[in-house]
Design a protein around this motif. Structure first.
Motif, PDB file in Angstrom:
ATOM      1  N   ASN A 144       0.829  -1.219   0.000  1.00 22.17           N
ATOM      2  CA  ASN A 144       0.000   0.000   0.000  1.00 22.17           C
ATOM      3  C   ASN A 144       0.854   1.256   0.000  1.00 22.17           C
ATOM      4  OD1 ASN A 144      -2.367  -1.463  -0.050  1.00 22.17           O
ATOM      5  ND2 ASN A 144      -2.631  -1.429   2.167  1.00 22.17           N
ATOM      6  N   THR A 148       0.697   4.122  -2.961  1.00 23.42           N
ATOM      7  CA  THR A 148       0.496   5.546  -2.654  1.00 23.42           C
ATOM      8  C   THR A 148       1.640   6.385  -3.217  1.00 23.42           C
ATOM      9  OG1 THR A 148      -0.658   4.935  -0.622  1.00 23.42           O
ATOM     10  CG2 THR A 148       0.131   7.193  -0.773  1.00 23.42           C
ATOM     11  N   LYS A 152       1.258   9.297  -6.128  1.00 24.03           N
ATOM     12  CA  LYS A 152       1.656  10.687  -5.931  1.00 24.03           C
ATOM     13  C   LYS A 152       2.711  11.104  -6.933  1.00 24.03           C
ATOM     14  CE  LYS A 152       0.572  11.138  -1.029  1.00 24.03           C
ATOM     15  NZ  LYS A 152       1.113  11.331   0.337  1.00 24.03           N
TER      16      LYS A 152
END
Length: 156
Positions: A144, A148, A152
């Motif tokens: 995870n 992420t 980004k």
């Protein structure tokens, strides 16, 4: 046969104490669950002499050193083996293969800072199950984090 106070002290010292009784109720023995080291030695002896291995397991686990009949010791030893088999069943992963025991022990040692070879079999498998869950949980968290970070990085 120990009284209730002595039995409680045995439970405090060894954790689970098994009461093994003969079919005719004439003989009773109190046993601790075998440690992982005891179980590995039992497996090694079992290859050459199953009869002797079961007697060894019983003698290592019995808490009252008395003279027991061979038939009772074999029956009680087989009960201990059945207990080990029941302890080795858990839901995350199947019982590790023989060559996987060292990997399992290393995982327990790393996750909980305990000596896995001194644990009883039920405690060994409980900690292994928890260590596998922790390992899986950490992998999901890491996955995870990467998702992420990539989101980004590439969203700009």
């Amino acid at each position: 046969m120990p009284d209730e106070t002595a039995l409680q002290k045995l439970k405090e010292k060894y954790g689970t104490v098994l009461k093994l009784t003969s079919d005719d109720q004439s003989t009773t023995a109190y046993c601790k669950k075998p440690s992982f080291t005891t179980f590995l030695k039992y497996q090694k002896i079992y290859k050459d002499n199953p009869h002797e291995a079961i007697l060894y397991l019983f003698k290592e686990c019995v808490l009252e050193k008395e003279n027991y009949e061979d038939e009772f010791m074999l029956s009680a030893g087989n009960s201990l083996v059945a207990t080990i088999k029941a302890d080795s069943e858990f839901t995350i992963d199947a019982t590790p293969q023989r060559d996987e025991f060292k990997k399992s022990a290393a995982l327990i040692r790393q996750a909980f800072q305990v000596d896995p070879y001194q644990l009883s079999m039920d405690e060994f498998y409980k900690l292994l199950e928890e260590a596998l869950w922790l390992q899986k949980h950490n992998e999901i968290r890491l996955e995870n984090t990467f998702i992420t970070a990539f989101a980004k990085t590439f969203s700009n």
